[in-house]
Design an enzyme around this catalytic site. Sequence first.
Site, PDB file in Angstrom:
ATOM      1  N   PRO A  92     -24.275 105.439 113.357  1.00  0.00           N
ATOM      2  CA  PRO A  92     -24.123 104.015 113.045  1.00  0.00           C
ATOM      3  C   PRO A  92     -23.746 103.646 111.601  1.00  0.00           C
ATOM      4  CG  PRO A  92     -26.431 104.575 113.150  1.00  0.00           C
ATOM      5  CD  PRO A  92     -25.673 105.808 113.560  1.00  0.00           C
ATOM      6  N   CYS A  93     -22.513 103.953 111.230  1.00  0.00           N
ATOM      7  CA  CYS A  93     -22.027 103.547 109.918  1.00  0.00           C
ATOM      8  C   CYS A  93     -21.884 102.032 109.819  1.00  0.00           C
ATOM      9  CB  CYS A  93     -20.710 104.246 109.597  1.00  0.00           C
ATOM     10  SG  CYS A  93     -19.415 103.992 110.822  1.00  0.00           S
TER      11      CYS A  93
END
Length: 167
Positions: A134-135
């Site tokens: 989850p950037c």
Amino acid sequence: MLTWTTISSPLGELMLMATESGIVRVAFEREGFDAVRERVAGNLGVGLVEDSAPFAKAQSQLDAYLSAARRGFDLPLDWSLTSGFHGEVERLLPSIPYGETLTYSRLAALAGRPKAHRAAASACARNPLPILVPCHRVTRSDGGLGGYLGGIDAKRFLLDLEKGKSR
């Protein structure tokens, strides 16, 4: 061998690519699927096969996540496309709790290089496993969203989804 498929999502078409070790790449349609396939196959030195069967679990988990029925993923990942500081940063991303964000500066500090916020931002921008890793949970210190491989609208969608905001 590199297996790939495309799936429909609220973010548009996504392409999933996997090696025998796990999912190695998630791509957004805006990246150009043909170019991504060619680049990944070239980087890994393997052939390509289209086959949706190996991705049934991934598709199910992505569908559940994108409909707010799931908060994370339990899928094998192949980190072959990451290395060095970028790889260190990308491996930290799953530790950011669902629905929360942190800044590129804080991420750099967690990776042991507090002044490397630009390198941390670059690692997020080059994350080969967006959504799964989850950037999108990393933002600028001035409160701005920063960039995202899938575009700002996709990043906003994912952040709103995780915060329980109506879409």
